[in-house]
Scaffold this active site. Sequence first.
Site, PDB file in Angstrom:
ATOM      1  N   GLU A 239      12.151   4.113 -14.413  1.00  0.00           N
ATOM      2  CA  GLU A 239      12.832   4.934 -13.407  1.00  0.00           C
ATOM      3  C   GLU A 239      13.337   3.952 -12.360  1.00  0.00           C
ATOM      4  O   GLU A 239      12.565   3.481 -11.524  1.00  0.00           O
ATOM      5  CB  GLU A 239      11.846   5.918 -12.764  1.00  0.00           C
ATOM      6  N   CYS A 273      15.633   6.852  -4.341  1.00  0.00           N
ATOM      7  CA  CYS A 273      16.498   6.525  -5.475  1.00  0.00           C
ATOM      8  C   CYS A 273      17.574   7.590  -5.639  1.00  0.00           C
ATOM      9  O   CYS A 273      18.686   7.289  -6.045  1.00  0.00           O
ATOM     10  CB  CYS A 273      15.663   6.392  -6.739  1.00  0.00           C
TER      11      CYS A 273
HETATM   12  P1  NAP Z   1      10.502  -3.084  -6.556  1.00  0.00           P
HETATM   13  O1  NAP Z   1      10.559  -4.252  -5.672  1.00  0.00           O
HETATM   14  O2  NAP Z   1      11.129  -3.184  -7.887  1.00  0.00           O
HETATM   15  O3  NAP Z   1       8.931  -2.759  -6.724  1.00  0.00           O
HETATM   16  C1  NAP Z   1       8.480  -1.669  -7.496  1.00  0.00           C
HETATM   17  C2  NAP Z   1       7.168  -2.074  -8.131  1.00  0.00           C
HETATM   18  O4  NAP Z   1       7.420  -3.087  -9.092  1.00  0.00           O
HETATM   19  C3  NAP Z   1       6.152  -2.663  -7.159  1.00  0.00           C
HETATM   20  O5  NAP Z   1       4.868  -2.295  -7.553  1.00  0.00           O
HETATM   21  C4  NAP Z   1       6.364  -4.158  -7.326  1.00  0.00           C
HETATM   22  O6  NAP Z   1       5.231  -4.914  -6.982  1.00  0.00           O
HETATM   23  C5  NAP Z   1       6.655  -4.253  -8.806  1.00  0.00           C
HETATM   24  N1  NAP Z   1       7.468  -5.383  -9.200  1.00  0.00           N
HETATM   25  C6  NAP Z   1       8.446  -5.990  -8.515  1.00  0.00           C
HETATM   26  N2  NAP Z   1       8.978  -6.996  -9.248  1.00  0.00           N
HETATM   27  C7  NAP Z   1       8.302  -7.017 -10.419  1.00  0.00           C
HETATM   28  C8  NAP Z   1       8.373  -7.830 -11.581  1.00  0.00           C
HETATM   29  N3  NAP Z   1       9.255  -8.803 -11.695  1.00  0.00           N
HETATM   30  N4  NAP Z   1       7.518  -7.572 -12.582  1.00  0.00           N
HETATM   31  C9  NAP Z   1       6.622  -6.573 -12.499  1.00  0.00           C
HETATM   32  N5  NAP Z   1       6.498  -5.765 -11.420  1.00  0.00           N
HETATM   33  C10 NAP Z   1       7.332  -5.977 -10.400  1.00  0.00           C
HETATM   34  O7  NAP Z   1      11.080  -1.785  -5.917  1.00  0.00           O
HETATM   35  P2  NAP Z   1      10.739  -1.201  -4.486  1.00  0.00           P
HETATM   36  O8  NAP Z   1      11.474  -2.003  -3.506  1.00  0.00           O
HETATM   37  O9  NAP Z   1       9.273  -1.020  -4.313  1.00  0.00           O
HETATM   38  O10 NAP Z   1      11.339   0.270  -4.643  1.00  0.00           O
HETATM   39  C11 NAP Z   1      12.655   0.533  -4.460  1.00  0.00           C
HETATM   40  C12 NAP Z   1      13.393   0.670  -5.769  1.00  0.00           C
HETATM   41  O11 NAP Z   1      12.770   1.658  -6.577  1.00  0.00           O
HETATM   42  C13 NAP Z   1      14.792   1.170  -5.535  1.00  0.00           C
HETATM   43  O12 NAP Z   1      15.676   0.495  -6.365  1.00  0.00           O
HETATM   44  C14 NAP Z   1      14.703   2.639  -5.900  1.00  0.00           C
HETATM   45  O13 NAP Z   1      15.915   3.223  -6.224  1.00  0.00           O
HETATM   46  C15 NAP Z   1      13.745   2.592  -7.035  1.00  0.00           C
HETATM   47  N6  NAP Z   1      13.143   3.920  -7.251  1.00  0.00           N
HETATM   48  C16 NAP Z   1      13.483   4.622  -8.357  1.00  0.00           C
HETATM   49  C17 NAP Z   1      12.963   5.887  -8.567  1.00  0.00           C
HETATM   50  C18 NAP Z   1      13.306   6.688  -9.786  1.00  0.00           C
HETATM   51  O14 NAP Z   1      12.584   7.641 -10.089  1.00  0.00           O
HETATM   52  N7  NAP Z   1      14.356   6.378 -10.513  1.00  0.00           N
HETATM   53  C19 NAP Z   1      12.096   6.435  -7.633  1.00  0.00           C
HETATM   54  C20 NAP Z   1      11.774   5.689  -6.507  1.00  0.00           C
HETATM   55  C21 NAP Z   1      12.304   4.423  -6.336  1.00  0.00           C
HETATM   56  P3  NAP Z   1       5.153  -5.726  -5.584  1.00  0.00           P
HETATM   57  O15 NAP Z   1       5.209  -4.722  -4.498  1.00  0.00           O
HETATM   58  O16 NAP Z   1       3.844  -6.405  -5.661  1.00  0.00           O
HETATM   59  O17 NAP Z   1       6.319  -6.642  -5.566  1.00  0.00           O
END
Ligand code: NAP
Length: 475
Positions: A239, A273
């Site tokens: 997602e 998102c």
């Molecule tokens: P993010 O930086 O991608 O982090 C999300 C999760 O992934 C965190 O637990 C993060 O851990 C982990 N993560 C980051 N890089 C990783 C990697 N290379 N390998 C494995 N895990 C990794 O995203 P965010 O800033 O928290 O959230 C915002 C994003 O989420 C936006 O793009 C938003 O649109 C998207 N989102 C999508 C939905 C949907 O349902 N489609 C819903 C909500 C949010 P750490 O915190 O330890 O880095």
Amino acid sequence: MSTRKVVELPRRTVSTVSPLTGELLREFEQHSDDAVEKKIALAAATFRDYRKVPFAQRSAMMVRAAEILEKEKDAFGPMMTQEMGKTLKSAVQEAEKSALGCRYYAENAEKFLADEDAKTNATRSFVRYQPIGPVLAVMPWNFPFWQVFRFAAPALMAGNVGLLKHASNVPQCALAIEDIFRRAGFPEGAFQTLLIGSDRVNHVIADRRIAAVTLTGSVGAGRSVATAAGKEIKKCVLELGGSDPFIVMPSADLEKAAETAVQARVINNGQSCIAAKRFIVHQQVAEQFEKKFVARMASLKVGDPMDTATDVGPLATADVLKGLEGQVQKTIEMGARVLLGGKRLDRKGNFFAPTVLADIPKGSPAYEDELFGPVASIYFANDMSEAISIANDSIFGLGACAWTNDPKERDFFINEIESGLAFINGMVASDPRIPFGGVKHSGYGRELGHHGIHEFVNVKSVCIQEADAGKSRTE
Ligand code: NAP
């Protein structure tokens, strides 16, 4: 005297840093490799028995989890607000919505996963849905409860067990959720939190005891997790981000559209998102809509998220603020017109001014990327067909809405828009009763609805040939 150098390993911590003040509020040591190993072993051992727990019993525990959420929403709300800056009002609502998700799957899981009869040459054929094992959930901070519950409720109701790697800035929420499931009566090991950084996720995915992984987060994180899961041939649900279009046509109720447009853009301080990010307006109503929209964006009250009068709080982290600031600056440098705001606020905390940009150049961050914050981009179109061309000219395809009372335009929009959710005259929102997910770089797989619970089950086709039946056929 020994000449051996003592190498200091970096302290690995996850922490709560106030988005309002920048103060370090709480810090937790990350779980060691040994602790992670023990948790995975416990998850695997728990699964062996938990998978056989009858639906009625699972359901009773899930209802208890809902009750805890409802009863303690006024404690969970401030926790979310303190960790990631969402307004208190919306944080309390998030606890309520999480309870709703638990109740939905508590009530419906057995029905969704009942055997399904099929017709084949065998005497009897049917499909049986069975749990697959420990599922790793990598979750984001923006809806720190709801995102987790919408994974956990169907996963646990299906008989799987969960391991949560939550975003590093919301450790208190992560631990609170683990505690909710424990207090609800789920066995130790049915739902555990791993306090680890993202650099340790691939190691967990590679573990043979982990059956599957789901990630909600950015495209980069999704790519990394999908690669690791692919290498291990493990099921993966993604997602990811979105840059949702909000199309306004002349037949729409402009007042309502403008009012909802603001809400849809600044929900969760602009960090959702499915927040509407691109407003594509028919030329005929462009001026009127722009005026109404900008006036409403300008009147938003920005401030302390604990204050019930606040509309827009701070962004979750200093990095999110820095990222958004860079995207907006570059878009302006490339030629976008600033109708409102355009920069961070000159005050303590991660505050960005409610912003409206127009004349967005192709190739600029506002055109190509996801803007996570209270920044709206306006585009103009001559008809629904052009509006949809603009909307579809994006790597994302999560949600979309169109404001029109023309049945032909509605149909055209529903058929042509490249998105996982299509709403007419309303704001895109998640709802446990309908599937949620996207196409293109917004990811794959679905959460919620009956589709959500079917993502992490073994779809087992069963064919039974009765000896007698075979005999009677040949006789
Ligand atoms: P993010 O930086 O991608 O982090 C999300 C999760 O992934 C965190 O637990 C993060 O851990 C982990 N993560 C980051 N890089 C990783 C990697 N290379 N390998 C494995 N895990 C990794 O995203 P965010 O800033 O928290 O959230 C915002 C994003 O989420 C936006 O793009 C938003 O649109 C998207 N989102 C999508 C939905 C949907 O349902 N489609 C819903 C909500 C949010 P750490 O915190 O330890 O880095």
